[in-house]
Design a protein around this motif. Structure first.
Motif, PDB file in Angstrom:
ATOM      1  N   ARG A  50     -12.771 -53.737  14.122  1.00 16.01           N
ATOM      2  CA  ARG A  50     -13.183 -53.296  15.458  1.00 16.01           C
ATOM      3  C   ARG A  50     -12.973 -51.631  15.724  1.00 16.01           C
ATOM      4  O   ARG A  50     -12.035 -51.475  15.145  1.00 16.01           O
ATOM      5  N   ASP A  51     -13.960 -51.040  16.383  1.00 18.68           N
ATOM      6  CA  ASP A  51     -13.936 -49.613  16.376  1.00 18.68           C
ATOM      7  C   ASP A  51     -13.171 -48.976  17.590  1.00 18.68           C
ATOM      8  O   ASP A  51     -12.930 -47.929  17.729  1.00 18.68           O
ATOM      9  N   SER A  53     -10.453 -51.572  19.526  1.00 19.97           N
ATOM     10  CA  SER A  53      -9.648 -52.412  20.013  1.00 19.97           C
ATOM     11  C   SER A  53      -8.062 -51.825  19.662  1.00 19.97           C
ATOM     12  O   SER A  53      -7.617 -52.317  18.804  1.00 19.97           O
ATOM     13  N   TYR A  58      -9.145 -49.947  15.411  1.00 21.53           N
ATOM     14  CA  TYR A  58     -10.128 -48.823  16.050  1.00 21.53           C
ATOM     15  C   TYR A  58     -10.127 -47.677  14.908  1.00 21.53           C
ATOM     16  O   TYR A  58      -9.318 -47.669  13.848  1.00 21.53           O
ATOM     17  N   PRO A  95     -17.986 -53.227  10.181  1.00 20.63           N
ATOM     18  CA  PRO A  95     -17.479 -53.160  11.580  1.00 20.63           C
ATOM     19  C   PRO A  95     -18.021 -54.530  12.179  1.00 20.63           C
ATOM     20  O   PRO A  95     -18.974 -55.071  11.890  1.00 20.63           O
ATOM     21  N   VAL A  96     -17.460 -54.910  13.200  1.00 21.19           N
ATOM     22  CA  VAL A  96     -17.838 -56.013  13.858  1.00 21.19           C
ATOM     23  C   VAL A  96     -17.688 -55.966  15.407  1.00 21.19           C
ATOM     24  O   VAL A  96     -16.835 -54.851  15.886  1.00 21.19           O
ATOM     25  N   THR A  97     -18.486 -56.587  16.194  1.00 19.25           N
ATOM     26  CA  THR A  97     -18.084 -56.499  17.559  1.00 19.25           C
ATOM     27  C   THR A  97     -17.726 -57.922  18.216  1.00 19.25           C
ATOM     28  O   THR A  97     -17.758 -58.763  17.566  1.00 19.25           O
ATOM     29  N   SER A  98     -17.283 -58.154  19.561  1.00 14.34           N
ATOM     30  CA  SER A  98     -16.988 -59.284  20.204  1.00 14.34           C
ATOM     31  C   SER A  98     -18.145 -60.166  19.956  1.00 14.34           C
ATOM     32  O   SER A  98     -18.067 -61.321  19.645  1.00 14.34           O
ATOM     33  N   THR A 100     -20.554 -60.080  17.384  1.00 12.46           N
ATOM     34  CA  THR A 100     -20.768 -60.477  15.950  1.00 12.46           C
ATOM     35  C   THR A 100     -19.804 -61.033  15.070  1.00 12.46           C
ATOM     36  O   THR A 100     -19.944 -61.677  14.049  1.00 12.46           O
ATOM     37  N   ARG A 101     -18.443 -60.989  15.447  1.00 12.75           N
ATOM     38  CA  ARG A 101     -17.489 -61.342  14.684  1.00 12.75           C
ATOM     39  C   ARG A 101     -17.361 -62.610  14.237  1.00 12.75           C
ATOM     40  O   ARG A 101     -17.119 -63.066  12.996  1.00 12.75           O
ATOM     41  N   GLU A 113     -11.280 -61.015   9.734  1.00 10.82           N
ATOM     42  CA  GLU A 113     -11.457 -60.407  10.921  1.00 10.82           C
ATOM     43  C   GLU A 113     -10.210 -60.059  11.608  1.00 10.82           C
ATOM     44  O   GLU A 113      -9.425 -60.704  12.001  1.00 10.82           O
ATOM     45  N   THR A 117      -8.619 -61.057  18.707  1.00  9.06           N
ATOM     46  CA  THR A 117      -9.424 -61.959  18.901  1.00  9.06           C
ATOM     47  C   THR A 117      -8.402 -63.234  19.201  1.00  9.06           C
ATOM     48  O   THR A 117      -7.515 -63.641  18.544  1.00  9.06           O
TER      49      THR A 117
END
Length: 309
Positions: A50-51, A53, A58, A95-98, A100-101, A113, A117
């Motif tokens: 995550r970029d 969190s 981050y 990179p992932v987001t909430s 796409t994870r 991941e 989460t």
């Protein structure tokens, strides 16, 4: 049929363990399944990060991922490298987001991941998790000068929480159940809610403790705030997410994280990210290990059930 002699049974168990270890250690790709087979064939393991969190995963000033969960993912990748005897294993970052994870874990784009989460029963239907690395709970932040630490201390006062969150629902339910006589203000986002405490419109902001710690640490007066010891919810476990139904890969992740958490290195890693200044701005979350976290590290668990903690 004659029962096996205890010593024979013990020897058989050790032989089985040795066979498992040698299979993992020297296996050709065709002897492996799932994620381990994919890693052996490609000589790559992919970590999803995550970029933003903080402090889990981050980007630092150089736009490189850092963080507590990110370090744990790197430990698992290192263990896989050793087990599969891949000295030049490439660790790829994605990179992932909430949003796409979970899909990216499921479709094989990422293998691990690392972020914040939540491991819950619903997500367990779509993915697996290794041992819990953090436990959050609903608490409140208030100015230290107000000397508020328990939810009962808030009786008759004005508090704030963010609209549409489970936290505002919890404080409303507690207000009714405990007859606290609170005035509960809804804020459009976390920043607005914290500002209400800063400016005195509310005495406390009710939210996940780790989010409160980050907001307080980033404020104009980081030492002027305290997070309640009292929690409104059972602990909520965060875990490193893996693909579902992939027991051999999960076994390595579980063994690696359990060894880390039960060692002094695990406590030191936690302290680095939660009770010391962190990059890039040197903020300090001042969030020492809770009793539940100490217990979790002593007896690692991947349970999605808050009652287990």
């Amino acid at each position: 049929m004659r029962s096996c002699h205890p010593k024979s049974a013990l020897t058989a168990a050790f032989l089985a363990l040795a066979v498992t270890a040698s299979t993992l250690g020297g296996a050709q790709a065709e002897d492996l399944t799932g994620t381990l087979k994919k890693i052996k064939e490609t000589n790559q393991i992919t970590i999803g990060y995550r970029d933003a969190s903080v402090p889990f995963s981050y980007l630092d000033n150089e736009q490189k991922p850092v963080g507590y969960a990110f370090e744990i993912c790197k430990k698992i990748a290192e263990a896989v490298k050793v087990q599969l005897k891949l000295p030049n294993l490439e660790v790829k970052l994605n990179p992932v987001t909430s949003a796409t994870r979970i899909p990216l874990i499921a479709n094989g784009t990422i293998d691990l991941e690392c972020g914040s989460t939540t491991n819950n029963a619903d997500r367990q239907k779509q993915a697996a998790f290794t041992n819990t690395h953090f436990l959050t709970a609903t608490r409140f932040v208030a100015k230290k000068s107000a000397k508020l630490d328990k939810f009962d201390d808030l009786k008759g006062k004005t508090v704030v929480s963010t609209s549409g969150t489970t936290n505002i629902r919890m404080i409303n339910e507690a207000n009714t159940a405990r007859n606290l006589g609170l005035t509960i203000l809804p804020a459009k986002d976390h920043a607005e809610a914290f500002l209400m405490v800063e400016t005195g419109r509310a005495v406390a902001f009710v939210m996940d403790d780790v989010l409160l710690a980050s907001l307080a640490a980033s404020s104009k007066d980081p030492n002027g705030y305290a997070i309640s010891s009292d929690a409104l919810s059972k602990p909520e476990p965060y875990g490193i997410m893996l693909r579902k139904d992939d027991a051999p890969f999960k076994a390595i992740a579980d063994a690696t994280t359990a060894k880390l958490y039960q060692s002094p290195e695990g406590k030191a890693l936690y302290d680095t990210w939660f009770v010391k200044p962190i990059p890039p701005r040197g903020i300090n979350l001042n969030l020492p290990m809770s009793e539940a976290m100490v217990k979790q590290f002593a007896h690692p668990s991947d349970s999605p059930d808050p009652a287990a903690y």
